[in-house]
Structure formats: structure tokens, C-alpha cells
Design a protein around this motif. Structure first.
Motif, PDB file in Angstrom:
ATOM      1  N   MET B  28       0.856  -1.295  -0.008  1.00  0.00           N
ATOM      2  CA  MET B  28       0.023  -0.007   0.135  1.00  0.00           C
ATOM      3  C   MET B  28       0.834   1.370   0.069  1.00  0.00           C
ATOM      4  O   MET B  28       2.089   1.208   0.114  1.00  0.00           O
ATOM      5  CB  MET B  28      -0.870   0.211   1.135  1.00  0.00           C
ATOM      6  CG  MET B  28      -0.189  -0.068   2.777  1.00  0.00           C
ATOM      7  SD  MET B  28      -1.171  -0.029   4.126  1.00  0.00           S
ATOM      8  CE  MET B  28      -1.339   1.800   4.206  1.00  0.00           C
ATOM      9  N   VAL B  29       0.130   2.314  -0.112  1.00  0.00           N
ATOM     10  CA  VAL B  29       0.709   3.781   0.174  1.00  0.00           C
ATOM     11  C   VAL B  29       0.080   4.469   0.941  1.00  0.00           C
ATOM     12  O   VAL B  29      -1.246   4.548   0.641  1.00  0.00           O
ATOM     13  CB  VAL B  29       1.088   4.480  -1.471  1.00  0.00           C
ATOM     14  CG1 VAL B  29       1.539   5.799  -1.319  1.00  0.00           C
ATOM     15  CG2 VAL B  29       2.078   3.584  -2.344  1.00  0.00           C
ATOM     16  N   ALA B  30       0.580   5.087   2.022  1.00  0.00           N
ATOM     17  CA  ALA B  30      -0.389   5.970   2.781  1.00  0.00           C
ATOM     18  C   ALA B  30       0.707   7.260   3.108  1.00  0.00           C
ATOM     19  O   ALA B  30       1.691   7.481   2.425  1.00  0.00           O
ATOM     20  CB  ALA B  30      -0.500   5.208   3.938  1.00  0.00           C
ATOM     21  N   TYR B  31       0.198   8.072   4.009  1.00  0.00           N
ATOM     22  CA  TYR B  31       1.049   9.272   4.200  1.00  0.00           C
ATOM     23  C   TYR B  31       1.332   9.568   5.756  1.00  0.00           C
ATOM     24  O   TYR B  31       0.247   8.900   6.670  1.00  0.00           O
ATOM     25  CB  TYR B  31       0.154  10.539   3.778  1.00  0.00           C
ATOM     26  CG  TYR B  31       0.018  10.470   2.265  1.00  0.00           C
ATOM     27  CD1 TYR B  31       0.820  11.187   1.572  1.00  0.00           C
ATOM     28  CD2 TYR B  31      -0.836   9.673   1.765  1.00  0.00           C
ATOM     29  CE1 TYR B  31       0.969  11.201  -0.072  1.00  0.00           C
ATOM     30  CE2 TYR B  31      -0.967   9.630   0.290  1.00  0.00           C
ATOM     31  CZ  TYR B  31      -0.161  10.340  -0.391  1.00  0.00           C
ATOM     32  OH  TYR B  31      -0.325  10.284  -1.839  1.00  0.00           O
ATOM     33  N   PHE B  48      -0.204   5.952  10.331  1.00  0.00           N
ATOM     34  CA  PHE B  48      -0.182   7.056   9.224  1.00  0.00           C
ATOM     35  C   PHE B  48      -1.138   8.464   9.581  1.00  0.00           C
ATOM     36  O   PHE B  48      -1.747   8.307  10.616  1.00  0.00           O
ATOM     37  CB  PHE B  48      -0.666   6.159   7.976  1.00  0.00           C
ATOM     38  CG  PHE B  48       0.024   5.106   7.624  1.00  0.00           C
ATOM     39  CD1 PHE B  48       1.340   5.213   6.904  1.00  0.00           C
ATOM     40  CD2 PHE B  48      -0.511   3.911   7.812  1.00  0.00           C
ATOM     41  CE1 PHE B  48       2.136   4.333   6.430  1.00  0.00           C
ATOM     42  CE2 PHE B  48       0.468   2.755   7.509  1.00  0.00           C
ATOM     43  CZ  PHE B  48       1.394   3.169   6.969  1.00  0.00           C
ATOM     44  N   TYR B  49      -1.055   9.387   8.663  1.00  0.00           N
ATOM     45  CA  TYR B  49      -2.220  10.349   8.826  1.00  0.00           C
ATOM     46  C   TYR B  49      -3.287  10.060   7.577  1.00  0.00           C
ATOM     47  O   TYR B  49      -2.783   9.966   6.702  1.00  0.00           O
ATOM     48  CB  TYR B  49      -1.253  11.631   8.418  1.00  0.00           C
ATOM     49  CG  TYR B  49      -2.380  12.705   8.414  1.00  0.00           C
ATOM     50  CD1 TYR B  49      -2.888  13.538   9.681  1.00  0.00           C
ATOM     51  CD2 TYR B  49      -3.163  13.295   7.075  1.00  0.00           C
ATOM     52  CE1 TYR B  49      -3.727  14.613   9.569  1.00  0.00           C
ATOM     53  CE2 TYR B  49      -4.004  14.255   7.153  1.00  0.00           C
ATOM     54  CZ  TYR B  49      -4.277  14.881   8.685  1.00  0.00           C
ATOM     55  OH  TYR B  49      -5.227  15.847   8.575  1.00  0.00           O
ATOM     56  N   SER B  50      -4.531   9.886   8.413  1.00  0.00           N
ATOM     57  CA  SER B  50      -5.456   9.919   7.383  1.00  0.00           C
ATOM     58  C   SER B  50      -6.065  11.048   6.726  1.00  0.00           C
ATOM     59  O   SER B  50      -6.487  11.774   7.360  1.00  0.00           O
ATOM     60  CB  SER B  50      -6.751   9.008   8.161  1.00  0.00           C
ATOM     61  OG  SER B  50      -7.728   8.911   7.445  1.00  0.00           O
ATOM     62  N   GLY B  55      -6.723  12.569  10.596  1.00  0.00           N
ATOM     63  CA  GLY B  55      -6.144  12.571  12.044  1.00  0.00           C
ATOM     64  C   GLY B  55      -5.197  11.276  11.790  1.00  0.00           C
ATOM     65  O   GLY B  55      -5.073  10.538  11.067  1.00  0.00           O
ATOM     66  N   LEU B  56      -4.661  10.955  13.272  1.00  0.00           N
ATOM     67  CA  LEU B  56      -3.733   9.728  13.351  1.00  0.00           C
ATOM     68  C   LEU B  56      -4.495   8.649  13.025  1.00  0.00           C
ATOM     69  O   LEU B  56      -5.661   8.411  13.536  1.00  0.00           O
ATOM     70  CB  LEU B  56      -3.224  10.033  14.567  1.00  0.00           C
ATOM     71  CG  LEU B  56      -2.040   8.884  15.079  1.00  0.00           C
ATOM     72  CD1 LEU B  56      -0.823   9.357  14.228  1.00  0.00           C
ATOM     73  CD2 LEU B  56      -1.584   8.885  16.586  1.00  0.00           C
ATOM     74  N   TRP B  57      -3.553   7.692  12.273  1.00  0.00           N
ATOM     75  CA  TRP B  57      -4.128   6.351  11.930  1.00  0.00           C
ATOM     76  C   TRP B  57      -3.509   5.177  12.188  1.00  0.00           C
ATOM     77  O   TRP B  57      -2.211   5.188  11.737  1.00  0.00           O
ATOM     78  CB  TRP B  57      -4.757   6.319  10.532  1.00  0.00           C
ATOM     79  CG  TRP B  57      -5.040   5.201   9.959  1.00  0.00           C
ATOM     80  CD1 TRP B  57      -5.633   3.877  10.211  1.00  0.00           C
ATOM     81  CD2 TRP B  57      -4.691   5.007   8.296  1.00  0.00           C
ATOM     82  NE1 TRP B  57      -5.642   3.098   9.289  1.00  0.00           N
ATOM     83  CE2 TRP B  57      -5.129   3.380   8.208  1.00  0.00           C
ATOM     84  CE3 TRP B  57      -4.228   5.621   7.280  1.00  0.00           C
ATOM     85  CZ2 TRP B  57      -4.779   2.835   7.006  1.00  0.00           C
ATOM     86  CZ3 TRP B  57      -4.024   4.892   6.199  1.00  0.00           C
ATOM     87  CH2 TRP B  57      -4.402   3.683   5.846  1.00  0.00           C
ATOM     88  N   LEU B  58      -3.676   4.614  13.322  1.00  0.00           N
ATOM     89  CA  LEU B  58      -2.779   3.320  13.317  1.00  0.00           C
ATOM     90  C   LEU B  58      -3.409   2.163  12.556  1.00  0.00           C
ATOM     91  O   LEU B  58      -4.364   1.871  12.635  1.00  0.00           O
ATOM     92  CB  LEU B  58      -2.978   2.885  14.995  1.00  0.00           C
ATOM     93  CG  LEU B  58      -2.559   1.393  15.209  1.00  0.00           C
ATOM     94  CD1 LEU B  58      -0.814   1.252  14.829  1.00  0.00           C
ATOM     95  CD2 LEU B  58      -2.842   1.071  16.789  1.00  0.00           C
ATOM     96  N   LYS B  59      -2.534   1.897  11.627  1.00  0.00           N
ATOM     97  CA  LYS B  59      -2.961   0.770  10.558  1.00  0.00           C
ATOM     98  C   LYS B  59      -3.215  -0.456  11.429  1.00  0.00           C
ATOM     99  O   LYS B  59      -2.250  -1.025  12.056  1.00  0.00           O
ATOM    100  CB  LYS B  59      -1.645   0.507   9.489  1.00  0.00           C
ATOM    101  CG  LYS B  59      -1.980  -0.657   8.552  1.00  0.00           C
ATOM    102  CD  LYS B  59      -3.164  -0.427   7.751  1.00  0.00           C
ATOM    103  CE  LYS B  59      -3.304  -1.543   6.897  1.00  0.00           C
ATOM    104  NZ  LYS B  59      -4.611  -1.553   6.046  1.00  0.00           N
TER     105      LYS B  59
END
Lengths: 126, 126
Positions: B28-31, B48-50, B55-59
Motif C-alpha cells: 500500500m501507499v499512505a501518508y 499514518f495520517y488519514s 487524524g492519526l491512523w494506526l494501521k
């Protein structure tokens, strides 16, 4: 095909991951606009949009290190592409490394761990 | 370390490629923003940052499919990161595939070629 790629989300650009089609090493990340996508489809060589030069960029146009596209994938959000390529000339990075991701987090530093593929001063004459 | 990452270029965000540390499949690609970077360093799990939720995102926070970070690389422009991870739960994609890049360009269509890893309806209860 092209219609499904969400160029609008990134103001006309989508990020493109480039991966070696054999080793699966990630070589670089660049961006495509619609023109770069079309040129890549027609020629079979990876074209991108250069954000610094603001124009079409045939990867390898100066170095001769073209990327021959073997397969192209799109992600679930339709906003990111993955190219599997044959990297000519041994390296994708303008600094002479095989991959642009040649530095690894050691916890304290970014250590150079990548493989050198060519001497930039011999490849970029301009 | 963090100081060298060019968050400013992308208005506080850098793209992050996530790759399986063994097979080297791109998942995947995230930010990430600075906070996501720091949380990832402290916990060893990819944060990541959603952009959609801002906001903060714990995958894996909902699915349990966390990504245990094995190695982190930075590219030559200091504006893109590469994580090599152990993907728990078998799949990274919210649609149940191992990789978000489960569709391949056939010339005419995007064909589904990816491996299904789980049933989304059993994983996402909300």
C-alpha cells in the motif's frame, strides 16, 4: 483504463511507485499526469511529470537509463500506480544508486546501505 | 533522523510506501505527518495520517491487521519513505486483498490478479 485513474484527487497528478520487475526492489517514486500516462502506454517506457521542471519527463532521457514497463497496477482507491519495470543502466537514482531508497534508519542516523550502480559524473554530462 | 525528513514539501505529509519485508510485494501507499512518524518509532507499528479522517491512523486499529516495522528507508530527495513490514492478518487492503495493488493493466481493463487474504465483512464490524 485511463478513465479510472483519479488524477483529480492530486490536482492532476498521481504518485507512481517503480519497482524492479524481477527483484521487486522499490526503485523510486515519481508522479504522472495524463500526458505522462499516455506516453508511457504508447512507448512502453516510463514517463513522468517533473514537478521541479513542470513538464513531461522521459525517465532516462539524459542518462539513457530508461525504464521498460513490464506490468502496471492500480490501487484500491484508484489514486496510486505501481510500475514493474526493467531498469536499464543498472540504477534508477540520479545519485548513482540502484534505488533512490539507499539510506536506512538505524535509529540514530540514515545509513547508506544501497548498492552503487553507476558514477553520476560519467552519466550526466550537462 | 526526523529532522531530515522533508515534511514541508508536501504541506506536512510525506508519502510512505509499505512493502512486505520478505516477499517485497508492495502492499500500500499512505501518508505520514510528524506525529505519525514519532508514533511509529515509539511503538514499532506503522502509523499514518488519514487524509479522509484528518487524524492519526494506526494501521490495523480496527482490523487487528497491524504492520510491524522491520526497516525504514528514505529516498534521495528526503521526501518519501519506504517501510518494510510484517503484515499481520495476511492482508493490507481494506477490500480483503493482500495488497492494495490487486488490479493489473491488461491494455483494455484493470484485471483483478491479487490474492484475497480475508473477508472484509468479517473483519470490519462497524
Amino acid at each position: 483504463m485511463k478513465e479510472e485513474i483519479d488524477f483529480a484527487k492530486g490536482n492532476g497528478l498521481v504518485p507512481v511507485i517503480v519497482q524492479d520487475y524481477r527483484s521487486r526492489e522499490v526503485l523510486m517514486v515519481a508522479y504522472m499526469n495524463e500526458e505522462a500516462w499516455e506516453k508511457t502506454q504508447v512507448t512502453g517506457k516510463a514517463h513522468f511529470y517533473s514537478r521541479s521542471r513542470r513538464g513531461l519527463w522521459l525517465k532516462g532521457e539524459e542518462s539513457g537509463h530508461f525504464q521498460v514497463v513490464k506490468d502496471t497496477f492500480i490501487d484500491c482507491d484508484n489514486d496510486t500506480l505501481l510500475l514493474q519495470v526493467e531498469q536499464l543502466g543498472g540504477g534508477a537514482c540520479h545519485m548513482g544508486y540502484k534505488s533512490c531508497f539507499f539510506r536506512k534508519n538505524s535509529g540514530e542516523h540514515w545509513d547508506i546501505v544501497g548498492e552503487k550502480a553507476f558514477k553520476p559524473e560519467e552519466v550526466y554530462k550537462k
